[in-house]
Design a protein around this motif. Structure first.
Motif, PDB file in Angstrom:
ATOM      1  N   LYS B  17      24.119  42.212  44.057  1.00  0.00           N
ATOM      2  CA  LYS B  17      22.864  42.896  44.375  1.00  0.00           C
ATOM      3  C   LYS B  17      22.870  44.301  43.773  1.00  0.00           C
ATOM      4  CE  LYS B  17      21.439  41.483  48.439  1.00  0.00           C
ATOM      5  NZ  LYS B  17      21.674  41.549  49.897  1.00  0.00           N
ATOM      6  N   GLU B  18      23.990  44.969  43.957  1.00  0.00           N
ATOM      7  CA  GLU B  18      24.066  46.341  43.468  1.00  0.00           C
ATOM      8  C   GLU B  18      24.298  46.407  41.960  1.00  0.00           C
ATOM      9  OE1 GLU B  18      27.122  48.143  45.761  1.00  0.00           O
ATOM     10  OE2 GLU B  18      26.112  47.662  47.656  1.00  0.00           O
ATOM     11  N   GLY B  19      24.417  45.245  41.363  1.00  0.00           N
ATOM     12  CA  GLY B  19      24.604  45.222  39.916  1.00  0.00           C
ATOM     13  C   GLY B  19      25.961  45.710  39.470  1.00  0.00           C
ATOM     14  N   LYS B  20      26.890  45.771  40.411  1.00  0.00           N
ATOM     15  CA  LYS B  20      28.233  46.237  40.034  1.00  0.00           C
ATOM     16  C   LYS B  20      28.945  45.226  39.145  1.00  0.00           C
ATOM     17  CE  LYS B  20      29.455  49.385  43.743  1.00  0.00           C
ATOM     18  NZ  LYS B  20      29.974  49.408  45.115  1.00  0.00           N
ATOM     19  N   VAL B  21      28.613  43.974  39.345  1.00  0.00           N
ATOM     20  CA  VAL B  21      29.216  42.947  38.496  1.00  0.00           C
ATOM     21  C   VAL B  21      28.131  41.999  38.007  1.00  0.00           C
ATOM     22  CG1 VAL B  21      31.448  43.020  39.672  1.00  0.00           C
ATOM     23  CG2 VAL B  21      29.715  41.381  40.414  1.00  0.00           C
ATOM     24  N   ASP B  22      28.436  41.327  36.901  1.00  0.00           N
ATOM     25  CA  ASP B  22      27.501  40.332  36.372  1.00  0.00           C
ATOM     26  C   ASP B  22      27.726  38.976  37.025  1.00  0.00           C
ATOM     27  OD1 ASP B  22      26.505  42.212  34.612  1.00  0.00           O
ATOM     28  OD2 ASP B  22      28.099  41.783  33.149  1.00  0.00           O
ATOM     29  N   LEU B  23      28.978  38.732  37.370  1.00  0.00           N
ATOM     30  CA  LEU B  23      29.248  37.438  37.983  1.00  0.00           C
ATOM     31  C   LEU B  23      30.466  37.514  38.898  1.00  0.00           C
ATOM     32  CD1 LEU B  23      31.849  35.933  36.382  1.00  0.00           C
ATOM     33  CD2 LEU B  23      30.132  35.864  34.582  1.00  0.00           C
ATOM     34  N   VAL B  24      30.475  36.609  39.846  1.00  0.00           N
ATOM     35  CA  VAL B  24      31.627  36.509  40.745  1.00  0.00           C
ATOM     36  C   VAL B  24      32.287  35.156  40.488  1.00  0.00           C
ATOM     37  CG1 VAL B  24      32.425  36.484  43.124  1.00  0.00           C
ATOM     38  CG2 VAL B  24      30.498  37.943  42.470  1.00  0.00           C
ATOM     39  N   LEU B  25      33.575  35.218  40.239  1.00  0.00           N
ATOM     40  CA  LEU B  25      34.338  33.999  39.954  1.00  0.00           C
ATOM     41  C   LEU B  25      35.169  33.660  41.180  1.00  0.00           C
ATOM     42  CD1 LEU B  25      35.450  31.864  38.041  1.00  0.00           C
ATOM     43  CD2 LEU B  25      36.913  33.585  37.030  1.00  0.00           C
ATOM     44  N   GLY B  26      34.830  32.532  41.796  1.00  0.00           N
ATOM     45  CA  GLY B  26      35.545  32.141  43.003  1.00  0.00           C
ATOM     46  C   GLY B  26      35.628  30.636  43.108  1.00  0.00           C
ATOM     47  N   TYR B  27      35.636  30.161  44.309  1.00  0.00           N
ATOM     48  CA  TYR B  27      35.735  28.717  44.525  1.00  0.00           C
ATOM     49  C   TYR B  27      34.519  28.240  45.299  1.00  0.00           C
ATOM     50  CZ  TYR B  27      40.633  29.830  43.633  1.00  0.00           C
ATOM     51  OH  TYR B  27      41.776  30.288  43.091  1.00  0.00           O
ATOM     52  N   THR B  28      34.207  26.969  45.096  1.00  0.00           N
ATOM     53  CA  THR B  28      33.174  26.364  45.930  1.00  0.00           C
ATOM     54  C   THR B  28      33.625  24.959  46.289  1.00  0.00           C
ATOM     55  OG1 THR B  28      30.799  26.015  46.123  1.00  0.00           O
ATOM     56  CG2 THR B  28      31.833  25.323  44.053  1.00  0.00           C
ATOM     57  N   LYS B  29      32.909  24.328  47.160  1.00  0.00           N
ATOM     58  CA  LYS B  29      33.258  22.977  47.579  1.00  0.00           C
ATOM     59  C   LYS B  29      33.070  22.016  46.410  1.00  0.00           C
ATOM     60  CE  LYS B  29      34.327  20.042  50.736  1.00  0.00           C
ATOM     61  NZ  LYS B  29      35.116  19.476  49.632  1.00  0.00           N
ATOM     62  N   GLU B  92      50.435  42.826  29.578  1.00  0.00           N
ATOM     63  CA  GLU B  92      50.539  42.347  28.199  1.00  0.00           C
ATOM     64  C   GLU B  92      49.277  42.674  27.411  1.00  0.00           C
ATOM     65  OE1 GLU B  92      51.631  38.214  28.455  1.00  0.00           O
ATOM     66  OE2 GLU B  92      53.743  38.716  28.772  1.00  0.00           O
ATOM     67  N   SER B  93      48.516  43.614  27.902  1.00  0.00           N
ATOM     68  CA  SER B  93      47.317  44.127  27.204  1.00  0.00           C
ATOM     69  C   SER B  93      46.257  43.061  26.969  1.00  0.00           C
ATOM     70  CB  SER B  93      47.665  44.737  25.849  1.00  0.00           C
ATOM     71  OG  SER B  93      48.818  45.496  25.912  1.00  0.00           O
ATOM     72  N   ARG B  94      46.303  42.012  27.756  1.00  0.00           N
ATOM     73  CA  ARG B  94      45.289  40.984  27.530  1.00  0.00           C
ATOM     74  C   ARG B  94      43.960  41.367  28.131  1.00  0.00           C
ATOM     75  NH1 ARG B  94      46.449  36.455  25.455  1.00  0.00           N
ATOM     76  NH2 ARG B  94      44.437  36.912  24.605  1.00  0.00           N
ATOM     77  N   LEU B  95      43.992  42.157  29.173  1.00  0.00           N
ATOM     78  CA  LEU B  95      42.732  42.638  29.729  1.00  0.00           C
ATOM     79  C   LEU B  95      42.976  43.941  30.473  1.00  0.00           C
ATOM     80  CD1 LEU B  95      43.436  41.426  32.729  1.00  0.00           C
ATOM     81  CD2 LEU B  95      42.197  39.470  31.890  1.00  0.00           C
ATOM     82  N   GLY B  96      41.898  44.663  30.668  1.00  0.00           N
ATOM     83  CA  GLY B  96      42.002  45.958  31.331  1.00  0.00           C
ATOM     84  C   GLY B  96      41.632  45.842  32.799  1.00  0.00           C
ATOM     85  N   ARG B  97      42.336  46.576  33.617  1.00  0.00           N
ATOM     86  CA  ARG B  97      42.084  46.537  35.048  1.00  0.00           C
ATOM     87  C   ARG B  97      40.665  46.994  35.367  1.00  0.00           C
ATOM     88  NH1 ARG B  97      40.834  46.233  39.323  1.00  0.00           N
ATOM     89  NH2 ARG B  97      41.845  46.693  41.316  1.00  0.00           N
ATOM     90  N   GLU B  98      40.200  47.988  34.602  1.00  0.00           N
ATOM     91  CA  GLU B  98      38.920  48.615  34.948  1.00  0.00           C
ATOM     92  C   GLU B  98      37.723  47.689  34.694  1.00  0.00           C
ATOM     93  OE1 GLU B  98      40.221  49.341  30.892  1.00  0.00           O
ATOM     94  OE2 GLU B  98      41.173  49.641  32.825  1.00  0.00           O
ATOM     95  N   ASP B  99      37.942  46.647  33.884  1.00  0.00           N
ATOM     96  CA  ASP B  99      36.819  45.765  33.567  1.00  0.00           C
ATOM     97  C   ASP B  99      36.571  44.718  34.649  1.00  0.00           C
ATOM     98  OD1 ASP B  99      37.015  47.130  31.216  1.00  0.00           O
ATOM     99  OD2 ASP B  99      38.255  45.584  30.248  1.00  0.00           O
ATOM    100  N   VAL B 100      37.477  44.624  35.595  1.00  0.00           N
ATOM    101  CA  VAL B 100      37.400  43.524  36.539  1.00  0.00           C
ATOM    102  C   VAL B 100      37.436  44.047  37.970  1.00  0.00           C
ATOM    103  CG1 VAL B 100      38.370  41.278  37.135  1.00  0.00           C
ATOM    104  CG2 VAL B 100      38.780  42.224  34.872  1.00  0.00           C
TER     105      VAL B 100
END
Lengths: 346, 297, 658, 144, 129
Positions: B17-29, B92-100
């Motif tokens: 809602k606040e637009g802080k993220v574009d998507l949430v990656l989680g689990y569903t049934k 291992e520099s594959r991704l940055g903490r700040e992006d997630v």
């Protein structure tokens, strides 16, 4: 009237088939470390043999389909050696006659679908040879298994190219076999010699027949659905492994490769999967399906759209194996439910 | 609905809602009984799809490396093991903490058939550390078996011990039977959250390290030895490789065997918790020499 | 691709055991091989011109040689390739002499093996890639870290060769440990007399810049191109203005223990390290300065005739570029308080050798007089305990400190000379006198009356008599009995240890330390002054215990290395370095800690993917540093890392051919 | 009978600075050893990865030898420390999978140890002769 | 043993030096003298120990030792001493010191059986030819 024969028990049938193992390679479903597969009965342990009856007569196909016995995961075309500057090329030995015990209707239909590809001109010799050499003993399910969607694809009672139909008479415990083809007749004759009896009645399966999906409708719905963002979402979930394609009984893509060490080698074909990133990659490096979305889409469109257009039938038999083993739970239903939804919304 | 699921849905909805993220990656049934599958939620109203339970097995962190997740602000649900994998990718520099945006969840232990996963039983890092994540959701319904101290590392190696007690021929037969079933579908590789190469060595055409033939035990052995090697010191013991294998090959045994050897001779190291470099990335004079005069050469 | 295969007879050396014609014939059938020839001596001028002619005639672009070991003639053939305008790495050598004809006795089998080996070389050459050595300009300026005798010597040698040198010293004066010594063995020269001229020379040399009271802050770069930041600590004394008159020192009211005299005298808070200090300008020790502690005092500022005192002075950061760095950071002496049995620190008359050295020194705290710290009386009987903390795995350092045997001999000689009625007893484990004239020196010590008792002392304890003497309990190996000696003074030959900050410095310079903390040379025998980091050299005790002449000669050795580097003016790397396939590399940097030369770093590259430009990290090789060992390539999981001349593809081709 | 005629195939990876030089010295000294070994030159034993070792076995090598400088003597300072770590793991894993880990030999041979090189080749060859042909890791298409 | 505060007086040292004309300080305790001495087993102080006691100035111990009289003056030690100290000569020096000193009564210590008396041998050595 086709001949129906009966074995006193499944055990007797198995024993009789065992007697034929000098003539035939007899394979039947069993479990190995908890995983269900068809395996040659001569290589089974007693424990494994005791599983055969349950799995052969069960209302659900085993994890491994019968496909590898007609279209093995690796198959040699030619072997070559170079000696004193001369090339010696050999073709592998001819296939042996084989009996597949306890195949399911979905397996039978899946082979018929593959037939449409491999037995039409140009005919795939390796496949044809095995197909001609295979006797399918098919058990018709009495009800639907947990992951089965064969009713949607209208295959739950299909026994078109089965050679023998198999059924168990619950009251007497007899195993009834009904020959449907020339190969079936021959085998039935041979089984009679092995102590089976003739039986006038064959028990028909109880599974209800539902109206199947209309292939053209599905194809149309799929084509209309091509631009949907659904595919992007689905591709994001897919991890790109080949489980779905390698366990699919209708998938039939292969890659031809050469193996060479020093002065010897082989040219062989091996299963390929449209889920692999190098599936459509060409020699120059260009890949018409560069993203996972392209690949995921291809898998479903091939089965539900292109196959209909090319061969006039849906390329899925609803056996449910892909969904059962997909590590992220993607199944045919995942797509079918959605396109159904989209179609209805219109 | 359990507490974590409830809070998770709330956080996800807010973030979106606040637009802080574009998507949430989680689990569903999932579609099957007792199945949870990865799920990507992009709209706040869809946040109610998200759940977290004892079937939320899949390690999600690896998705972050996929092309379709690039240039997006992602919130991700992480269990302890998954967070370790994330940390390793970060190191291992594959991704940055700040992006997630990390939503750590207390893991109640995952199911392994009817029982609890043996990995979870000896896991002492079920819940990510508070400082490593942006939100931490606790209050999971912890089954009794998971409540006490985690099993000793050594206890978790029971299967290895059993195999080691066999004769060499028995071991060979065991692995021959297992690997015979391998179809090289690469599910184990693709599911593994620390298999993160841009281009896998097995996908390379030139040089062709591996031959595609599936009827050659030698090629299977090659694949499985090398895979275990590449994972060895970086394994986060999530158990995904064994879980996803459609042929039920106990692949984790190979990883654990290597982990144990590393632990035994070079000191314990837990990938994604301890600092990099991982054990195979450094070596020094003081380490045991197995190939000297007295060694097992 | 056109490959020529040449098989050498090596006279009869190969031909007698290998059917060279068959080898040539068999390999001639391989794909891309367009020419084969067997030659009597490939390394001879005739053989070389045969190859040359064949290259011209058949337009060969690759050459495979079946001959002796590549360690023998690889360069010969590479030079030939160069002359022919081909890349030298397009030649591949099969070793059919050392590895075949010379070691086998069955001609048929040896021939089969030779064919295999040549085929292997041909297969490898299919995948050969042209390689070039990278060369980089060298900044012809040296940095010497440590202003002890080793550092001074190295700086002087380089400066004399005409190259500018910066000499870095953390204390306020150069001179190092040698400045504290009285005499030097085996000649008994006065230490200061031979050192101070060198110090002055260094200070006044036009090519030497001194940075005293300074420390290394940061190092980056690589051989020929180091970028260094030096922190010059605030001395609170304006160097330009100060004349070194010493008024401030005289008037300063704050007295503290003088570290230079091992606490056996006092110094002021503003002080020069010692009388002959270079530069001879005081520094203000802010920790002990009354002004800095209380804000009151300021005597020095008031008294200074040139107004050189500046309490507001701050640390300065000096940045400079150097081509070579010489590390001569020296050592520290172990404080033997942990060895409780010797009572050090509990009884004032148990002292260290350096304390004794200061006592004996005419410019030391006692002007050369011996005294017992407990009562100031002259000691009559002195017991020396050797290996106090050295060669001690249990409670000290396992290595030998090397110089103690000699300096103890020196002490007994000096004592016997100056104070003929003192008795010296030396408890030792071994006496090691390897070195020119050292044995004679030791002999002299014994002759002059030093009693050497073979056996380690187990306990030193107060005797409890009125003189507060000590009882030394030891064992006399010669007599084979326990021996006790009542001593006035006990002197411990303490262990030499690496500097406290050695590890940190090693980290900055990218050099490694051995298990004892001394810096590791690149090769124990053949590269004793080089380190794993090219352009960084080691002089003096920082590399391991050694005496003055050794330290000095090692220093000159490092200077020579630096001068060679400067003279050449460029660094040329090896051509067979690691290479990164950026397409495959994910920049995980697991390879970085594997590299012994710190040649791998992370680099961002811009990549266009799916219509977007994106930055991503990859490993990057500094080809000037990389030596091509391949440890990184052996580790790289994706195979992104490869070694020129030994690529994964090439090695696989070799394996596949065998 | 078979044992007498069976000639094992050995592929050896020798580091350029020590073991390859040691093999050279064996040649210079005219020491004699069996013809079964084929040496591949590598800059350092740490260049050898498990893939190369397994590939050699696949291709029908009966034994694989990795030879490097003695620990502490590595030309590149630390290379052989990596070798011993990696190869110990590879050997354990091979053993764990029931493969013949003793067919993989890791040996430290310096540039002046010609005798040691010769002895190693001799003993490894005779050991492999006793063990017979390698079958467990071999790609059957390389059987001929 | 505790090393006494007063060791041999300088006149004693001088006397010995006078007789033997050797500097025992040269001794570095290599023990070659003892390793070759045919009577070392019988001695209370072996030759190297005698040298050592000399250096430590513990003359009393030497003068009271049996070794002085067990020494057969076979000169094996002297011929092998790498420092040319000639231990046999040193022993002889001590014996001479004893003999020179008047009133010294312990000249005839108990000599183990089977060991020839030093004096006899010395005599043979002197007058055999």
């Amino acid at each position: 009237m086709k001949p129906v024969i009966a074995a006193k028990s499944f055990e007797q049938l198995l024993k009789a088939l065992h007697q034929l193992s000098s003539k035939y390679l007899v394979v039947a479903p069993t479990t190995e470390d908890g995983v269900e597969h068809y395996r040659p009965i001569t290589q089974m342990s007693e424990e494994q043999k005791s599983q055969v009856e349950r799995l052969s007569l069960r209302n659900q196909p085993p994890l491994g389909s019968v496909k590898p016995f007609l279209f093995p995961d690796s198959e040699i075309y030619i072997e070559f050696t170079k000696k004193d500057g001369k090339l010696d090329v050999q073709t592998p030995r001819a296939s042996v006659p084989q009996i597949i015990l306890g195949a399911k209707p979905c397996d039978v239909v899946s082979l018929e679908l593959i037939d449409k590809v491999f037995l039409e001109d140009p005919v795939d010799g390796l496949y044809q040879e095995k197909r001609d050499n295979t006797v399918l003993i098919v058990n018709q399910c009495d009800e639907m298994g947990a992951n089965c969607r064969c009713d949607d694809f209208g295959v739950q009672r299909s026994t078109g190219s089965a050679d023998l139909l198999m059924s168990k008479d619950e009251s007497s415990g007899k195993i009834l076999l009904k020959a449907q083809s020339e190969k079936g007749n021959i085998l039935a004759e041979e089984l009679l010699k092995e102590g089976m009896e003739e039986n006038p009645v064959f028990r028909e399966p109880k599974v209800p027949v539902k109206e199947a999906l209309e292939s053209e409708k599905i194809q149309q719905a799929m084509d209309d659905f091509f631009e949907s963002p659904f595919w992007e979402e689905l591709a994001m979930r897919c991890i790109g492994c080949a489980t779905c394609t390698f366990y699919c009984p209708t998938c039939h893509c292969y890659d031809i490769r050469d193996f060479q060490r020093k002065e010897q080698g082989a040219r062989y074909r091996t299963w390929d999967s449209c889920m692999f990133p190098d599936y459509t990659r060409m020699a120059g490096g260009h890949n018409p399906r560069p993203t996972r979305k392209d690949r995921v889409q291809n898998r479903f469109y091939h089965k539900l759209s292109y196959f209909v257009k090319n061969e006039g039938a849906l390329g899925c038999v609803g056996c449910g194996r892909c969904g059962e083993k997909c590590p992220v739970g993607i199944s045919m239903d995942t797509v079918l439910n959605r396109i159904g939804g989209e179609v209805n919304d219109k | 609905m359990c507490k974590i699921t409830e809070e998770l849905q709330q956080i996800a909805a807010e973030l979106l809602k606040e637009g802080k993220v574009d998507l949430v990656l989680g689990y569903t049934k999932g579609e099957q009984e007792e199945q949870s599958v990865p799920c990507i939620v992009t709209q706040p109203e869809d946040a109610s799809k998200l759940i977290f339970d004892e079937y939320s097995e899949k390690a999600l962190s690896k998705y972050l490396l996929e092309e379709s997740f690039q240039d997006k602000k992602v919130a991700i649900v992480l269990k302890g093991c998954d967070q370790r994998a994330f940390k390793l990718m970060q190191d291992e520099s594959r991704l940055g903490r700040e992006d997630v945006y990390l939503i750590g969840v207390e893991c109640p232990g995952m199911k392994w058939g009817e029982d609890l996963s043996p990995f979870c039983l000896h896991c002492d890092y079920r819940t990510p550390a508070k400082e490593d994540v942006d939100s931490l959701l606790t209050g999971a319904d912890i089954p009794e078996a998971m409540q006490g101290e985690p099993l000793d590392h050594e206890d978790s190696f029971t299967d290895i011990n059993r195999l080691e007690k066999m004769s060499k021929e028995e071991r060979f037969e065991f692995w021959k039977r297992q690997l015979n079933r391998c179809k090289r579908c690469y599910t184990c590789r693709n599911a593994c959250p620390v298999c993160t190469c841009r281009v896998c060595v097995f996908d390379r055409e030139n040089p062709d390290y591996i031959d595609r033939a599936k009827d050659q035990m030698a090629q299977h052995q090659f694949y499985h030895v090398i895979r275990a090697f590449h994972v060895s010191d970086r394994c986060v013991s999530c158990g995904e490789c064994a879980r996803v294998c459609p042929e039920g090959i106990p692949l984790h045994l190979l990883n654990q065997k290597l982990l144990r050897e590393l632990d035994k001779f070079y000191g314990e190291y837990q990938a994604g918790i301890d600092e990099v470099p991982t054990p195979l990335s450094h070596a020094n004079a003081d380490e045991p020499d197995f190939f000297g005069k007295e060694g097992k050469a | 691709m056109k490959i020529g295969v040449f098989i050498c007879w090596c006279g009869s050396n190969i031909k007698n055991m290998v059917d060279v014609e068959r080898v040539a014939e068999a390999t001639g059938k391989m794909p891309h091989v367009v020419y084969t020839q067997d030659v009597q001596y490939l390394c001879s001028e005739v053989g070389q011109s045969d190859i040359g002619n064949a290259i011209d005639e058949h337009q060969l672009d690759r050459v495979v040689i079946g001959a002796c070991s590549p360690r023998m003639h690889e360069t010969t053939f590479q030079q030939l390739m160069n002359r022919k305008g081909l890349n030298p790495y397009y030649v591949e050598i099969a070793n059919i002499r050392e590895h075949c004809s010379w070691v086998h006795t069955d001609k048929a089998k040896a021939t089969v093996k030779a064919i295999d080996l040549v085929k292997k070389a041909v297969a490898k050459s299919y995948y050969a890639v042209p390689l070039h050595a990278e060369s980089l300009p060298v900044n012809k300026r040296a940095l010497v870290i440590g202003g002890g005798i080793a550092g001074i010597q190295a700086a002087l040698d380089i400066a004399d060769a005409g190259y500018p040198v910066d000499l870095l010293e953390k204390e306020s004066s150069i001179g190092g440990k040698m400045a504290q010594f009285d005499k030097t063995f085996p000649t008994l020269d006065c230490s200061a007399c031979i050192l101070t001229p060198k110090m002055v020379e260094a200070a006044t040399h036009e090519n030497i810049t001194l940075h005293t009271y300074s420390e290394l802050e940061d190092v980056s770069g690589y051989v020929g191109n180091f970028h260094v930041t030096i922190r010059k600590r605030a001395t609170s004394v304006d160097e330009e203005r100060c004349t070194g008159c010493g008024e401030c020192v005289t008037k300063c009211p704050a007295k503290v223990d003088n570290e230079f005299d091992q606490g056996h005298s006092k110094r002021k808070a503003i002080y020069t390290l010692f009388a002959q200090a270079v530069p001879n300008k005081p520094v203000l020790d802010r920790k002990n300065c009354i002004y800095f502690k209380t804000g009151k005092c300021g005597v020095c500022k008031k008294i200074c005739p040139t107004d050189a005192i500046n309490y507001e002075m701050e640390d300065q950061l000096i940045e400079n570029d150097y081509g070579a760095i010489i590390v001569a950071t020296g050592f520290e002496l172990n404080e033997p308080t942990h060895l409780g049995e010797y009572h050090y620190g509990h009884h004032p008359d148990v002292i260290t050798s350096l304390e004794l050295e200061r006592m004996l020194n005419a410019s030391g705290p006692t002007q050369g007089k011996m005294y017992r710290p407990s009562n100031g009386k002259e000691p009559k009987r002195i017991v020396f305990i050797q290996c106090a903390g050295s060669r001690d795995r249990h409670d000290g350092n396992s290595y030998c400190s090397k110089v103690c045997c000699l300096y103890t001999a020196k002490h007994t000689i000096l004592l016997n000379e100056k104070f003929p009625d003192t008795e010296s007893y030396v408890f030792y484990i071994d006496v090691r006198t390897a070195g020119k004239n050292y044995e004679e020196f030791y002999e002299r010590a014994r002759q002059m009356g030093a009693n050497y008792l073979r056996g380690h002392v187990s306990k030193v304890e107060p005797l409890g008599d009125s003189d507060n003497r000590l009882l030394v309990r030891g064992y006399d190996g010669s007599l084979g009995e326990q021996t006790e000696i009542e001593a006035d003074l006990v002197v411990l030959a303490t262990s030499i240890e690496p500097q406290q900050g050695a590890k940190k410095l090693a980290g900055m310079l990218g050099i490694s330390s051995d298990r004892n903390g001394f810096y590791s040379e690149a090769h124990a025998k053949l590269k004793p002054v080089e380190t794993q980091t090219q352009g960084v050299y080691l002089a003096g005790v920082c590399q391991g215990p050694k005496d003055i002449p050794e330290a000095v000669s090692q220093a000159s050795g490092t200077a020579a290395k630096a001068i060679v580097l400067f003279n050449r003016g460029q660094v040329k790397g090896v051509p067979t370095t690691a290479m990164v396939d950026e397409e495959l590399c994910s920049g995980c940097m697991q390879c970085k800690p594997v590299c012994p030369y710190e040649a791998i770093s992370q680099e961002m590259i811009t990549e266009r993917a799916h219509g977007k430009a994106r930055q991503r990290p990859v490993a990057s090789i500094n080809r000037a540093l990389c030596q091509g060992c391949g440890a990184c390539a052996g580790l790289c999981r994706s195979g992104a890392m490869d070694i020129g001349g030994f690529t994964g593809r090439q090695l696989l081709a070799e394996v596949d051919t065998l | 009978m078979m044992q007498d005629t069976f000639e094992p195939k050995i592929i050896a990876f020798c580091c350029n600075w020590c073991s390859y030089a040691g093999a050279d010295l064996a040649g210079t000294g005219r020491l004699k050893y069996p013809e079964n070994i084929r040496i591949i030159r590598v800059p350092c034993s740490s260049r050898v990865d498990s893939a190369l070792v397994l590939r050699a076995f696949q291709n029908g090598a009966d034994g694989v030898m990795i030879a490097g400088c003695h620990p502490g003597d590595c030309h590149y300072d630390t290379g052989n420390y990596h070798t011993r770590k990696r190869m110990m793991l590879l050997k354990s894993l091979m053993e764990f999978m029931g493969l013949d880990e003793e067919r993989l030999l890791v040996k430290w041979i310096s540039g002046n140890e010609a005798d040691r090189f010769k002895d190693t080749v001799e003993s490894f060859t005779s050991k492999l002769k006793k063990m017979g042909a390698s079958g467990k890791v071999r790609d059957l298409r390389c059987a001929k | 043993m505790r090393i006494p505060q007063k060791t041999a007086a300088s006149h004693q040292r001088e006397e010995l030096a006078d007789i033997i004309r050797k500097d025992v300080r040269d001794c570095y305790q290599c023990m070659k003298c003892s390793s070759g001495c045919p009577f070392a087993e019988e001695m209370d102080y072996m030759p190297h120990q005698m040298m050592w006691l000399t250096n430590l100035g513990l003359y009393e111990k030497i003068l009271n030792s049996k070794s002085l009289w067990i020494c057969a003056s076979c000169l094996a030690c002297s011929s092998r001493c790498p420092r040319d100290i000639e231990p046999a000569k040193v022993m002889e020096g001590f014996r001479a010191m004893i003999l020179r000193e008047r009133g010294r009564t312990n000249v005839s210590p108990v000599i183990p059986k089977g060991v020839p008396r030093q004096a006899v041998i010395a005599n043979m050595r002197k007058f055999r030819r």
